[in-house]
Design a protein around this motif. Structure first.
Motif, short mmCIF file in Angstrom:
data_model
loop_
_atom_site.label_atom_id
_atom_site.label_comp_id
_atom_site.label_asym_id
_atom_site.label_seq_id
_atom_site.Cartn_x
_atom_site.Cartn_y
_atom_site.Cartn_z
N GLU A 246 -0.27 8.96 -4.55
CA GLU A 246 -1.91 8.78 -4.04
C GLU A 246 -1.65 7.31 -3.48
N PRO A 247 -2.85 7.15 -2.48
CA PRO A 247 -4.15 8.16 -2.05
C PRO A 247 -3.28 9.09 -0.97
N GLU A 248 -4.34 9.90 -0.20
CA GLU A 248 -3.81 10.91 0.58
C GLU A 248 -3.32 10.22 2.09
N ASN A 249 -3.61 9.00 2.12
CA ASN A 249 -3.42 8.45 3.63
C ASN A 249 -1.71 7.74 3.39
N LEU A 250 -1.01 8.27 2.55
CA LEU A 250 0.41 8.16 2.31
C LEU A 250 1.32 9.47 2.43
N VAL A 251 2.41 9.32 3.01
CA VAL A 251 3.05 10.41 3.48
C VAL A 251 4.60 10.12 2.79
N LEU A 252 4.65 11.06 1.74
CA LEU A 252 6.29 10.87 1.07
C LEU A 252 7.23 11.63 2.13
N THR A 253 8.15 10.66 2.40
CA THR A 253 9.32 11.37 3.38
C THR A 253 10.73 11.36 2.78
N ALA A 254 10.93 10.92 1.69
CA ALA A 254 12.27 10.89 1.07
C ALA A 254 12.27 10.83 -0.32
N VAL A 255 13.09 11.74 -1.07
CA VAL A 255 13.36 11.57 -2.56
C VAL A 255 14.88 11.79 -2.51
N LYS A 256 15.62 10.70 -2.93
CA LYS A 256 17.04 10.90 -2.83
C LYS A 256 17.86 9.88 -4.26
N LYS A 257 19.01 10.49 -4.36
CA LYS A 257 19.86 9.70 -5.21
C LYS A 257 19.97 8.10 -4.33
N VAL A 266 12.47 6.80 -3.46
CA VAL A 266 11.33 7.46 -2.85
C VAL A 266 11.02 6.51 -1.74
N ARG A 267 10.70 7.02 -0.70
CA ARG A 267 10.22 6.59 0.55
C ARG A 267 8.92 7.02 0.95
N PHE A 268 8.08 6.22 1.58
CA PHE A 268 6.68 6.73 1.83
C PHE A 268 6.18 5.79 3.07
N TYR A 269 5.04 6.17 4.00
CA TYR A 269 4.66 5.43 4.99
C TYR A 269 3.05 5.87 4.70
N GLU A 270 2.33 4.65 5.37
CA GLU A 270 0.80 4.61 5.36
C GLU A 270 0.50 5.21 6.87
N LEU A 271 -0.27 6.20 7.28
CA LEU A 271 -0.46 6.69 8.49
C LEU A 271 -1.97 6.60 8.97
N ALA A 272 -2.73 5.98 8.34
CA ALA A 272 -4.13 5.75 8.98
C ALA A 272 -4.63 4.33 9.19
N GLY A 273 -3.68 3.35 9.28
CA GLY A 273 -4.11 2.09 9.41
C GLY A 273 -4.71 1.33 8.49
N GLN A 274 -4.68 1.50 7.22
CA GLN A 274 -5.43 1.01 6.14
C GLN A 274 -4.58 0.34 5.11
N ARG A 275 -5.16 -0.56 4.45
CA ARG A 275 -4.46 -1.47 3.31
C ARG A 275 -4.89 -1.02 1.98
N GLU A 291 11.02 -2.70 -5.36
CA GLU A 291 11.01 -2.33 -4.14
C GLU A 291 12.29 -2.72 -3.36
N VAL A 292 12.88 -1.62 -2.53
CA VAL A 292 13.99 -1.98 -1.84
C VAL A 292 13.90 -2.00 -0.14
N ASP A 293 14.71 -2.61 0.39
CA ASP A 293 14.57 -2.17 1.86
C ASP A 293 15.45 -0.99 2.41
N ILE A 318 6.01 1.04 5.86
CA ILE A 318 6.80 1.94 5.23
C ILE A 318 7.55 1.16 3.91
N LYS A 319 7.46 1.90 2.83
CA LYS A 319 7.76 1.45 1.49
C LYS A 319 9.07 2.20 1.21
#
Length: 334
Positions: A246-257, A266-275, A291-293, A318-319
């Motif tokens: 959460e919230p909904e303006n975040l998109v989960l793109t990867a879940v991996k070992k 886990v990797r996600f990004y913000e899509l709507a230009g919000q903080r 947090e990792v790169d 991207i986080k």
């Protein structure tokens, strides 16, 4: 007609044809299989006549209207599919393709007034002009996009989603998706044969952000899979999720070992230009979170409270987060 019952409005422009298949002469001066020249629209044929239109399915889950069209030696069979409770019109397409130097697009004319359309790019979206005023705009008629393109104004708009067709153009109030080409060099039989693909017409209120277009694009490309199994007690509860974000303006793109240890990345990004601040919720208490790169090198520890990890984020950022659970590889997350 494509009527939006929730908003009580027509989705298509007056006197236009929805899901119009258009065929263009496609003879680029150079690089036959790569280029589309700017004058391709000069030789256009609209496939206005259908060879067959019939209702093939009507039930509590969905209704399917089948439309068959022919172009030269080729045939398009399109199942226009509406699911109960869904705002999408899925266009399930089977094409038997045997043309030369022909480009086919699907066009949707909209009651929308906007100087720009929006296209999904990796981890974000970009607005591009719908006008052809300058030499630059005239040269940028065909543009790439990932899962969707959108044309909207203050009253709402329409997104065209795709599951593997990545060329679009937007001009004035018309949004088009490129479906098939037929170059003859370097392969004289390029793309000939049978094709199966799906695209969707998705009307919505507000702009693409308010309309949830990004989520719809993912849902078209990653449909829910169901499996029938034999009854058994199992080790998990009747209901369990792996990770919630959460919230909904975040998109989960990867879940991996993790590459180097038993952690989960886990990797996600913000899509709507919000903080804001993200909340990741797991099924078990993380023993550690950081947090990792993108190469999974640690950048800083994160505080975990119970099953939750909170992560601050910036606009379009991207986080990538690594969590470790007691039990290592046997850990599961919600």
């Amino acid at each position: 007609s494509l009527y939006d019952k929730r908003r009580a409005r027509e989705t298509l422009a007056p006197r236009s044809c929805g899901n119009l298949l258009q065929a263009f002469q496609d003879r680029p001066k150079d690089w036959d299989a790569w280029n589309i020249d700017a004058d391709f629209e000069n030789g256009a044929t609209d496939l206005l006549r259908a060879d067959e239109v019939r209702l093939v399915e009507r039930g509590p889950l969905r209704a399917v209207l089948r439309v068959v069209r022919k172009l030269g030696q080729s045939t398009f069979v399109q199942d226009l599919t509406l699911y109960a409770g869904s705002r999408r019109l899925d266009v399930v397409t089977d094409a038997d393709w045997h043309e030369k130097h022909v480009l086919v697009k699907a066009a949707v004319a909209l009651p929308v007034a906007s100087d720009s359309a929006t296209f999904e790019i990796p981890f974000g979206a970009i607005a591009r002009p719908t006008t052809r005023r300058t030499p630059e705009e005239k040269a940028k008629f065909e543009v790439p996009a990932l899962r969707w393109a959108d044309l909207s104004d203050a009253a709402g708009g329409v997104s065209i989603l795709n599951d593997g067709k990545y060329g679009y153009d937007a001009k004035d109030n018309v949004l088009r998706l490129s479906l098939l080409r037929s170059p003859t060099w370097p392969d004289p039989h390029a793309d000939e044969g049978r094709h199966h693909f799906v695209y969707a017409i998705y009307p919505h209120a507000g702009d693409w952000k308010a309309g949830g277009t990004t989520r719809q694009g993912y849902e078209l490309n990653e449909p829910l899979l169901a499996r029938a199994v034999t009854p058994h007690a199992g080790e998990l509860p009747a209901e369990l999720g792996f990770v919630a974000l959460e919230p909904e303006n975040l998109v989960l793109t990867a879940v991996k070992k993790a590459e180097a240890d038993a952690g989960i990345v886990v990797r996600f990004y913000e899509l709507a230009g919000q903080r804001g601040e993200a909340t990741l919720r797991f099924a078990r208490d993380p023993a550690r979170a950081a947090e990792v790169d993108l190469m999974e090198n640690e950048r800083g520890a994160l505080a975990a409270s119970g099953r939750q990890v909170r992560v601050p984020f910036g606009p379009y950022e991207i986080k990538t987060i690594k969590v470790t659970f007691a039990g290592g590889d046997r850990a599961r997350a919600n």
